[in-house]
Enzyme design. Structure first.
Site, PDB file in Angstrom:
ATOM      1  CG  ASP A   9      -1.941   0.921   0.758  1.00  0.00           C
ATOM      2  OD1 ASP A   9      -1.687   1.923   0.600  1.00  0.00           O
ATOM      3  OD2 ASP A   9      -3.456   0.824   1.106  1.00  0.00           O
ATOM      4  CG  ASP A  10      -0.287   4.867  -2.627  1.00  0.00           C
ATOM      5  OD1 ASP A  10      -1.236   3.423  -1.761  1.00  0.00           O
ATOM      6  OD2 ASP A  10      -0.664   5.959  -2.719  1.00  0.00           O
ATOM      7  CG  ASP A  53      -4.188   0.299  -1.844  1.00  0.00           C
ATOM      8  OD1 ASP A  53      -5.769  -0.488  -1.747  1.00  0.00           O
ATOM      9  OD2 ASP A  53      -4.035   1.567  -2.686  1.00  0.00           O
ATOM     10  CG  MET A  55      -7.651   2.469  -5.064  1.00  0.00           C
ATOM     11  SD  MET A  55      -8.245   3.079  -7.589  1.00  0.00           S
ATOM     12  CE  MET A  55      -7.938   3.851  -7.759  1.00  0.00           C
ATOM     13  CG  ASN A 338      12.686 -63.143   4.904  1.00  0.00           C
ATOM     14  OD1 ASN A 338      11.494 -62.920   4.249  1.00  0.00           O
ATOM     15  ND2 ASN A 338      13.507 -61.942   4.925  1.00  0.00           N
ATOM     16  CG  ASP A 347       8.510 -60.131  -0.733  1.00  0.00           C
ATOM     17  OD1 ASP A 347       8.928 -59.161  -0.462  1.00  0.00           O
ATOM     18  OD2 ASP A 347       8.404 -60.329  -1.582  1.00  0.00           O
ATOM     19  CD  GLU A 373      15.241 -55.892   8.640  1.00  0.00           C
ATOM     20  OE1 GLU A 373      16.366 -56.687   9.383  1.00  0.00           O
ATOM     21  OE2 GLU A 373      15.654 -56.628   7.077  1.00  0.00           O
TER      22      GLU A 373
END
Length: 457
Positions: A9-10, A53, A55, A338, A347, A373
């Site tokens: 904003d200015d 802003d 404007m 396993n 798996d 794992e």
């Protein structure tokens, strides 16, 4: 929720007023007094939301917004345009320039904060998608953003949930030929239709007899397939409390009756454009990295992806001064699985374990199979104590529910050991973070397995 907000904003008094309001909500605020300065800041500094802003001399807010949205580097930044002008034509012009929202001075505090927080949440999601895209690119994959626009020329499907058929007829006449509008008057049927209908936006009326429209919003946000579906609330005059609560619940936008057809169309296009952009990111990330960075057995990310992405998450956490924690998880005595059931049985366990991990973690958490794992979980914005509690919950769930192994579905009891560490405030690195988690895992194994050990930052 914290974020960096750019106020443009200015007029210094206007800047200061917004700055005070945002600081009170613990946002970080940076300011610019001209459009050129704002563009420079957005190009060189990390910004989460722009309050712009309209404007301003030399370059007005419409032009600033247009330039931000036309630059690929800043197109994803949410922009809220703020002006003293209240005409519908100005709102439409701002939306057509690419603005994500439009507020009129004097700005209502609650509306401002709910808008900002809503867009910050959206930005966090987009950032995560863009970050994963960048990771895919950094490991040698094609730049997904150079692909097509994901069917952006196709007409969008929009669902209207409203108890009054005449509302549907009015809206359909306003967007005829531009979008496909479907209508349902029963809110419960509307919920299921939204979930199954592949829509790109839902317009939800606040006039639903015997049904709380915000409850319906909450249900849509809690369902995976509609979690990111844009919702526009169609509200009555003087319905601010419900609008504000709706924005807090995840409503993307709202319109107040009587509805201007051009503004309705502009807001619909804004939501649909954003959804298609994020959908494209998700789809492209999935397609591009699936083979390169996904473990084929579990469907999780692999170590290659972790090695690249963890550094990015670490750097981001340090830069933002936000917490980040990791877990290293190891299945106890996996070799015996396993040996007993063969590698196929092993798996089965790994696939099921990955599925349970996904069920127990957030969407922003990164879950990777580190090797064998062993798994690594990265938890952004998570303190070590919280990560340890999550790890303990997962450990207990795994130990409580046996795994089904082999064609016979043999029940097998599995336990896990978990090491947890979090980013230190000073003098830390990814290697050190992983090392602390690994030492914590070793301690958990040494002390009897089936436990969680956390190393303090």
């Amino acid at each position: 929720m914290t974020a960096r907000i750019l106020v443009v904003d200015d007029i210094p008094a206007n800047v200061r007023l917004l700055e005070v309001r945002l600081l009170a909500e613990y946002f970080e605020v940076i300011t610019a007094s001209s459009g050129a300065e704002a563009l420079d800041i957005c190009e060189t500094t990390k910004v989460d939301v722009v309050l712009l802003d309209v404007m301003m001399p030399e370059m007005d807010g419409f032009e600033v917004c247009r330039r931000l949205k036309s630059d690929p580097a800043t197109a994803h930044l949410p922009v809220i345009m703020i002006t003293a002008l209240g005409q519908v034509a100005d709102r439409i012009r701002g939306l057509e320039a690419g603005a994500d929202d439009f507020l009129t001075k004097p700005v209502n505090d609650l509306q401002l904060m709910t808008r900002v927080k809503s867009l910050v949440r959206l930005k966090m999601l987009t950032d995560e998608l863009r970050l994963r895209t960048a990771t895919a690119t950094s490991i040698g994959l094609a730049n997904i953003l150079s692909r097509g626009d994901n069917g952006s020329d196709l007409p969008a499907k929009v669902l209207l949930i409203d108890s009054r058929a005449e509302v549907f007829e009015r809206i359909r006449s306003k967007i005829r030929g531009e979008m496909e509008l479907e209508f349902v008057s029963d809110p419960n049927a509307g919920f299921f239709q939204a979930a199954e209908g592949n829509y790109e936006c839902v317009i939800l009326s606040t006039v639903l007899p015997n049904v709380d429209p915000l409850r319906l919003c909450s249900q849509l946000r809690s369902l995976d397939r509609t979690r990111f579906l844009p919702i526009i609330l169609l509200a009555e005059q003087d319905d601010d409390p419900r609008i504000i609560r709706g924005l807090e619940l995840g409503v993307n936008d709202y319109l107040v009756r009587p509805v201007d057809p051009h503004e309705l169309t502009a807001r619909l296009y804004t939501q649909i454009r954003r959804k298609r952009y994020n959908d494209q990111l998700r789809a492209s990330v999935t397609q591009s990295i699936e083979m390169a960075v996904t473990d084929s057995l579990t469907g999780l990310h692999n170590r290659r992806y972790l090695d690249s992405h963890l550094q990015t998450l670490f750097d981001r956490a340090v830069a933002r001064r936000r917490p980040l924690s990791i877990m290293i998880v190891d299945l106890d005595r996996f070799k015996s699985i396993n040996d007993t059931y063969g590698h196929d049985g092993g798996d089965d366990v790994l696939r099921e374990f990955a599925r349970r991990l996904r069920q127990n973690m957030r969407g922003i958490d990164l879950i990777c199979r580190f090797g064998g794992e062993e798994f690594v979980i990265v938890m952004p914005d998570t303190e070590g104590a919280v990560a340890a509690k999550v790890a303990e919950r997962i450990r207990a769930e795994i130990a409580r529910t046996p795994f089904s192994v082999g064609r016979q579905g043999n029940p097998v009891e599995i336990t896990i050991s978990v090491g947890v560490s979090s980013v230190k405030r000073q003098d830390d690195s990814v290697a050190a973070l992983l090392k602390r988690a690994d030492l914590a895992l070793y301690e958990a194994k040494k002390n009897g397995r089936n436990r969680v050990v956390a190393k303090a930052a």
